[in-house]
Scaffold this active site. Structure first.
Site, PDB file in Angstrom:
ATOM      1  N   CYS A 113      -8.914  31.259   4.543  1.00 39.30           N
ATOM      2  CA  CYS A 113      -8.710  32.217   3.402  1.00 39.30           C
ATOM      3  C   CYS A 113      -7.314  32.587   3.347  1.00 39.30           C
ATOM      4  O   CYS A 113      -6.857  32.957   2.314  1.00 39.30           O
ATOM      5  CB  CYS A 113      -9.572  33.488   3.563  1.00 39.30           C
ATOM      6  SG  CYS A 113      -9.372  34.100   5.124  1.00 39.30           S
ATOM      7  N   ASP A 148     -10.904  31.016  10.151  1.00 33.64           N
ATOM      8  CA  ASP A 148      -9.943  32.390   9.869  1.00 33.64           C
ATOM      9  C   ASP A 148      -9.477  32.883  10.984  1.00 33.64           C
ATOM     10  O   ASP A 148      -9.575  32.458  12.206  1.00 33.64           O
ATOM     11  CB  ASP A 148     -10.767  33.491   9.407  1.00 33.64           C
ATOM     12  CG  ASP A 148     -10.063  34.729   8.743  1.00 33.64           C
ATOM     13  OD1 ASP A 148      -8.992  34.509   8.659  1.00 33.64           O
ATOM     14  OD2 ASP A 148     -10.913  35.724   8.527  1.00 33.64           O
ATOM     15  N   GLN A 174     -13.196  36.751  -1.748  1.00 33.03           N
ATOM     16  CA  GLN A 174     -12.614  35.747  -0.973  1.00 33.03           C
ATOM     17  C   GLN A 174     -13.735  34.829  -1.149  1.00 33.03           C
ATOM     18  O   GLN A 174     -13.596  33.533  -1.571  1.00 33.03           O
ATOM     19  CB  GLN A 174     -12.285  35.912   0.377  1.00 33.03           C
ATOM     20  CG  GLN A 174     -11.803  34.928   1.306  1.00 33.03           C
ATOM     21  CD  GLN A 174     -10.497  34.211   0.686  1.00 33.03           C
ATOM     22  OE1 GLN A 174      -9.597  34.942   0.728  1.00 33.03           O
ATOM     23  NE2 GLN A 174     -10.590  33.061   0.175  1.00 33.03           N
TER      24      GLN A 174
HETATM   25  N1  NVA Z   1     -10.465  38.293   8.753  1.00 36.24           N
HETATM   26  C1  NVA Z   1      -9.346  38.632   8.163  1.00 36.24           C
HETATM   27  C2  NVA Z   1      -9.141  38.257   6.562  1.00 36.24           C
HETATM   28  C3  NVA Z   1      -7.814  38.164   5.976  1.00 36.24           C
HETATM   29  C4  NVA Z   1      -7.765  38.006   4.620  1.00 36.24           C
HETATM   30  C5  NVA Z   1      -9.115  40.047   8.232  1.00 36.24           C
HETATM   31  O1  NVA Z   1     -10.099  40.874   7.941  1.00 36.24           O
HETATM   32  O2  NVA Z   1      -7.729  40.401   8.651  1.00 36.24           O
HETATM   33  N1   CP Z   2      -7.351  36.164   1.928  1.00 40.39           N
HETATM   34  C1   CP Z   2      -6.643  37.337   1.515  1.00 40.39           C
HETATM   35  O1   CP Z   2      -7.466  38.220   1.186  1.00 40.39           O
HETATM   36  O2   CP Z   2      -5.589  37.315   1.701  1.00 40.39           O
HETATM   37  P1   CP Z   2      -4.446  38.768   1.885  1.00 40.39           P
HETATM   38  O3   CP Z   2      -4.723  39.455   3.165  1.00 40.39           O
HETATM   39  O4   CP Z   2      -3.092  38.169   1.792  1.00 40.39           O
HETATM   40  O5   CP Z   2      -5.098  39.607   0.543  1.00 40.39           O
END
Ligand code: NVA
Ligand code: CP
Length: 307
Positions: free
Chosen positions: A266, A226, A138
């Protein structure tokens, strides 16, 4: 062969060559249809296996497209479709078998220890598609996006507002390598990984960690956030959201940044929690380009891994 598990594992030069390679391949590709391969097909005859212990929209699809565009093929597995997660088979044995079936493995897992364990036993490269500790793919896509819009990231100011999570950890590692200033605003209770912060500071990373979101956003070139609750997050959700409320990215906060600053996320986002829809859908937001660039950054990461 190379593994791509943490930004901190790579040298500045290697990271720069991945970003520059992504830019070049993206521009050479032009407007080709999504699944049409690039003319050189560097992954021809090769297969990538992807394992998802957690849900994914972007990582799953962008890696699949990346592999297709490089001329290879992919196999995507959820954790309930394979043995190791259930304790039926060890990671060691799984790694031995996968090494014979494929040329590269991408894995999204709850525990970073699992990617380290796979790395120990695989004879093929492994890519971190998100762990509790980091999300390096990412961050590479985000750097590509930033540079596409704002030029060299070196010396620029990036602000991370909200939870000090896995993505924030990878940004700290990236700030040190790409030499940008990183200002993180998060509550004391939800700070990034202590060891990553310690190592960044030791290596003279230009890093500020504060609990004041306005201070972090001041004069910034890019505001990022995020979800407050990440996948697999064991914290008390209600309590965490309450504490993080003052870290919402909204109009008032964006005003502290430079007038030409951009907003990144993201995704997936919880609108009206960490960011208002006004900002997410507003002129400064580049979130859709970030998602698109996952394909291009990952193509370059894959190429580097199979070198
Ligand atoms: N911080 C989030 C990012 C998702 C792409 C997670 O780990 O769920
Ligand atoms: N940003 C990201 O990794 O999205 P997903 O969880 O949809 O893969």
């Amino acid at each position: 062969m190379n593994n791509f598990l943490n930004i901190s594992d790579l040298s500045k030069e290697e990271l720069r060559s991945i970003i520059d390679g992504a830019k070049q391949r993206k521009s050479e590709r032009g407007e080709k249809p999504h699944s049409q391969s690039d003319s050189d097909q560097p992954l021809q005859g090769k297969t990538m296996i992807m394992i998802f212990e957690k849900t994914s929209t972007r990582t799953r699809i962008s890696f699949d497209l990346a592999v297709k565009q490089l001329g290879g093929s992919s196999i995507i597995l959820n954790q309930d479709e394979i043995h190791y997660g259930k304790g039926d088979e060890s990671i060691k044995d799984t790694a031995k078998v996968l090494s014979q079936y494929a040329d590269i493995l991408m894995i999204r897992t709850d525990s970073h220890k699992i990617v380290d364990e796979f790395k120990k036993y695989l004879d093929i490269p492994i890519i971190n598609g998100l762990t509790n500790k980091g999300h390096p793919c990412q961050v590479m896509a985000d750097i590509l996006t930033f540079e596409e819009l704002k030029g060299d990231i070196k010396g620029k100011t990036i602000s991370w507002i909200g939870d000090g999570n896995n993505v924030a950890n990878s940004f700290i590692e990236a700030a040190e390598k790409f030499k940008f200033k990183l200002k993180i605003a998060c509550p004391k209770k939800y700070q990034p990984d202590k060891n990553i912060v310690k190592s960044a500071k030791k290596n003279k990373c230009d890093l500020l960690i504060t609990d004041n979101p306005y201070k972090a956003a001041e004069d910034s070139d890019c505001i990022m956030t995020d979800k407050w609750i990440s996948m697999g997050d064991k914290d008390d959700k209600k309590k965490k959201k309450k504490i993080l409320k003052k870290y919402q990215v909204n109009k008032k906060l964006m005003k502290c940044a430079k007038s030409d600053s951009i907003f990144m996320h993201c995704l997936p986002a919880s609108r009206e929690e960490e960011v208002t829809s006004e900002i997410m859908d507003g002129k400064q937001s580049v979130v859709w380009l970030q998602a698109f660039n996952r394909i291009h950054a990952q193509k370059s990461i894959i190429e580097w891994c199979i070198k």
